[in-house]
Scaffold this active site. Structure first.
Site: not given
Ligand code: IMP
Length: 214
Positions: A6, A8-10, A61, A175, A194, A200
């Site tokens: 990924t 995404n570091p979050g 995803d 979000f 969370k 997740r």
């Molecule tokens: P993706 O899974 O990385 O394609 O994320 C889809 C969208 O949902 C992106 O805009 C992410 O920032 C958002 N997203 C995914 N997981 C979370 C979460 O746990 N919290 C808030 N937004 C999320």
């Protein structure tokens, strides 16, 4: 060791807090297929990530579904966050009397080997659908594509109910500030809080159980 692929570091931060085994990030932006269901997107991503990494991988995803907006933004969540931003998504939902929503995550595992893959819809007959011709690496041969289509993928899904509220809180990502569960937005929760209730966290819990028994 499984690599979480990924950018995404979050997501990595949450997985590290959650899983007992070490989780290493592989910062690779695999081509994301646009599809109506997250499972297809995740399965396609896991195969592409495995092809890149050459070792066991998971990808995640996720998507936000707002009930009164017919499931919008769903599989297009990332595009909508980028183009509209969460404040405008809140403005859209604000007009609705029903602000219920849910977050869904599909974690997909692929290690190139065979195991009992998740059954339909994405892992048997439709495997071929997961590699769009336009997304093929130009160096990829037809034979390679045919082999990739057979790669088993295991899927783990997590769903979390909630509602859309005006942005609150500084934590998390995406979000999180507009998604509330039980009086708190995701952005107001610690990672541990969370994970205990999130989409997740639920998907990773299923993955961790299955992985521990392999
Ligand atoms: P993706 O899974 O990385 O394609 O994320 C889809 C969208 O949902 C992106 O805009 C992410 O920032 C958002 N997203 C995914 N997981 C979370 C979460 O746990 N919290 C808030 N937004 C999320």
């Amino acid at each position: 060791m499984v690599k979480f692929v990924t950018t995404n570091p979050g997501k990595i931060h949450e997985a590290r807090e959650y899983l007992d085994s070490p989780v290493e990030q592989l910062d690779f932006d695999y081509p994301e297929r646009q599809a109506e269901d997250l499972a297809t997107v995740a399965a396609h991503g896991a195969r592409a990530a495995y092809r890149h990494a050459g070792e066991p991988v998971i990808v995640d995803d996720s998507g936000l579904t707002i009930d009164a907006l017919d499931g919008f933004p769903g599989p297009y969540s990332s595009y909508v966050e980028e183009k509209l931003g969460i404040e405008r998504v809140w403005q859209l939902a604000k007009e609705e009397s029903n602000r219920s929503a849910s977050f869904r995550a599909v974690v997909a595992y692929c290690d190139g080997g065979s195991f009992e893959a998740t059954p339909e819809p994405v892992d048997t007959d439709r495997r071929g659908d997961d590699l769009g011709t336009s997304e093929r690496d130009s160096a990829t041969t037809d034979q390679q594509v045919a082999e990739d289509e057979q790669l088993p993928v295991r899927l783990f899904e997590g769903v979390a109910p909630g509602k859309i509220v005006a942005p609150r809180g500084d934590g998390g990502f995406g979000f999180d500030p507009i998604f509330e569960f039980d009086g708190q937005t995701y952005a107001e929760m610690s990672t541990e809080e969370k994970n205990a209730i999130s989409h997740r966290g639920r998907a990773l819990a299923k993955f961790a159980d299955w992985y521990a028994q392999r």
